[in-house]
Design a protein around this motif. Structure first.
Motif, mmCIF file in Angstrom:
data_model
loop_
_atom_site.group_PDB
_atom_site.id
_atom_site.type_symbol
_atom_site.label_atom_id
_atom_site.label_comp_id
_atom_site.label_asym_id
_atom_site.label_seq_id
_atom_site.Cartn_x
_atom_site.Cartn_y
_atom_site.Cartn_z
ATOM 1 N N VAL A 1 0.846 -1.201 0.000
ATOM 2 C CA VAL A 1 0.000 0.000 0.000
ATOM 3 C C VAL A 1 0.878 1.245 0.000
ATOM 4 N N ARG A 2 1.932 1.231 0.819
ATOM 5 C CA ARG A 2 2.827 2.391 0.889
ATOM 6 C C ARG A 2 3.576 2.636 -0.414
ATOM 7 N N ALA A 3 3.702 1.602 -1.251
ATOM 8 C CA ALA A 3 4.379 1.756 -2.543
ATOM 9 C C ALA A 3 3.514 2.510 -3.555
ATOM 10 N N LYS A 4 2.243 2.697 -3.254
ATOM 11 C CA LYS A 4 1.299 3.463 -4.088
ATOM 12 C C LYS A 4 1.245 2.980 -5.535
ATOM 13 N N GLY A 5 1.076 1.661 -5.698
ATOM 14 C CA GLY A 5 0.889 1.097 -7.025
ATOM 15 C C GLY A 5 2.158 0.678 -7.745
ATOM 16 N N LYS A 6 3.305 1.050 -7.227
ATOM 17 C CA LYS A 6 4.562 0.644 -7.850
ATOM 18 C C LYS A 6 4.900 -0.781 -7.429
ATOM 19 N N PRO A 7 5.493 -1.564 -8.322
ATOM 20 C CA PRO A 7 5.887 -2.933 -7.966
ATOM 21 C C PRO A 7 6.939 -2.943 -6.856
ATOM 22 N N VAL A 8 6.823 -3.925 -5.956
ATOM 23 C CA VAL A 8 7.746 -4.069 -4.827
ATOM 24 C C VAL A 8 8.392 -5.449 -4.910
ATOM 25 N N GLN B 1 10.988 -16.093 -5.536
ATOM 26 C CA GLN B 1 9.905 -15.249 -5.018
ATOM 27 C C GLN B 1 10.433 -13.908 -4.501
ATOM 28 N N PHE B 2 11.626 -13.889 -3.935
ATOM 29 C CA PHE B 2 12.191 -12.646 -3.404
ATOM 30 C C PHE B 2 12.746 -11.743 -4.503
ATOM 31 N N ARG B 3 13.064 -12.309 -5.659
ATOM 32 C CA ARG B 3 13.608 -11.526 -6.764
ATOM 33 C C ARG B 3 12.526 -10.996 -7.691
ATOM 34 N N ALA B 4 11.288 -11.494 -7.543
ATOM 35 C CA ALA B 4 10.163 -11.051 -8.361
ATOM 36 C C ALA B 4 9.516 -9.816 -7.724
ATOM 37 N N SER B 5 8.791 -9.059 -8.552
ATOM 38 C CA SER B 5 8.065 -7.879 -8.070
ATOM 39 C C SER B 5 6.580 -8.208 -7.950
ATOM 40 N N TYR B 6 5.920 -7.548 -7.031
ATOM 41 C CA TYR B 6 4.499 -7.792 -6.776
ATOM 42 C C TYR B 6 3.748 -6.476 -6.625
ATOM 43 N N THR B 7 2.462 -6.503 -6.950
ATOM 44 C CA THR B 7 1.566 -5.376 -6.716
ATOM 45 C C THR B 7 0.287 -5.895 -6.061
ATOM 46 N N LEU B 8 -0.471 -4.990 -5.481
ATOM 47 C CA LEU B 8 -1.730 -5.349 -4.817
ATOM 48 C C LEU B 8 -2.865 -5.509 -5.814
ATOM 49 N N THR B 9 -3.783 -6.377 -5.492
ATOM 50 C CA THR B 9 -5.040 -6.476 -6.232
ATOM 51 C C THR B 9 -6.080 -5.653 -5.467
ATOM 52 N N GLU B 10 -7.270 -5.521 -6.045
ATOM 53 C CA GLU B 10 -8.344 -4.818 -5.339
ATOM 54 C C GLU B 10 -8.702 -5.543 -4.043
ATOM 55 N N HIS C 1 -8.392 -4.088 -0.140
ATOM 56 C CA HIS C 1 -9.453 -4.190 0.860
ATOM 57 C C HIS C 1 -8.938 -4.886 2.121
ATOM 58 N N ALA C 2 -8.181 -5.966 1.955
ATOM 59 C CA ALA C 2 -7.637 -6.696 3.102
ATOM 60 C C ALA C 2 -6.652 -5.835 3.886
ATOM 61 N N ALA C 3 -5.846 -5.040 3.192
ATOM 62 C CA ALA C 3 -4.884 -4.169 3.863
ATOM 63 C C ALA C 3 -5.589 -3.077 4.656
ATOM 64 N N GLU C 4 -6.748 -2.656 4.178
ATOM 65 C CA GLU C 4 -7.490 -1.597 4.860
ATOM 66 C C GLU C 4 -8.332 -2.130 6.016
ATOM 67 N N TYR C 5 -9.017 -3.255 5.805
ATOM 68 C CA TYR C 5 -9.991 -3.744 6.778
ATOM 69 C C TYR C 5 -9.589 -5.020 7.513
ATOM 70 N N GLY C 6 -8.498 -5.677 7.114
ATOM 71 C CA GLY C 6 -8.035 -6.867 7.809
ATOM 72 C C GLY C 6 -8.810 -8.126 7.483
#
Length: 98
Positions: A17-24, A67-76, A80-85
């Motif tokens: 979420v803190r990455a604001k849409g950029k791959p991490v 898995q550690f060398r790949a980049s990931y982004t959030l889905t919708e 929701h899970a990051a916001e509401y748990g």
């Protein structure tokens, strides 16, 4: 059915979420280096749950798991899970041996 996420999963999703849409990179999502996170399988579980997706692009270099060398982004669902748990998924009955 609504499923709650663990505190560790919530922390991992908040990194994205803190990455604001950029791959991490997966190594950056592993904020607590424990025995349960050293192989990167927790990232596969998040992908299977539909909370994150693997971003397009080349793998970073290194000797650590893929898995550690790949980049990931959030889905919708992950946002929701990051916001509401919690997040919604279809409950799949377990097969019993018999």
């Amino acid at each position: 059915m609504i499923f709650s996420i663990t505190h560790a999963t919530w922390q991992q999703l908040r990194v994205l979420v803190r990455a604001k849409g950029k791959p991490v990179l997966g190594r950056d999502i592993r904020i607590v280096p424990t025995r349960l996170t050293k192989t990167g399988e927790f990232l596969d579980e998040l992908v299977e749950a539909g909370l994150i997706v693997r971003a397009e692009g080349k793998l970073a270099t290194g000797r650590e798991p893929e898995q550690f060398r790949a980049s990931y982004t959030l889905t919708e669902k992950g946002k929701h899970a990051a916001e509401y748990g919690e997040y919604e998924r279809v409950r799949e009955p377990q097969q019993t041996a018999g």
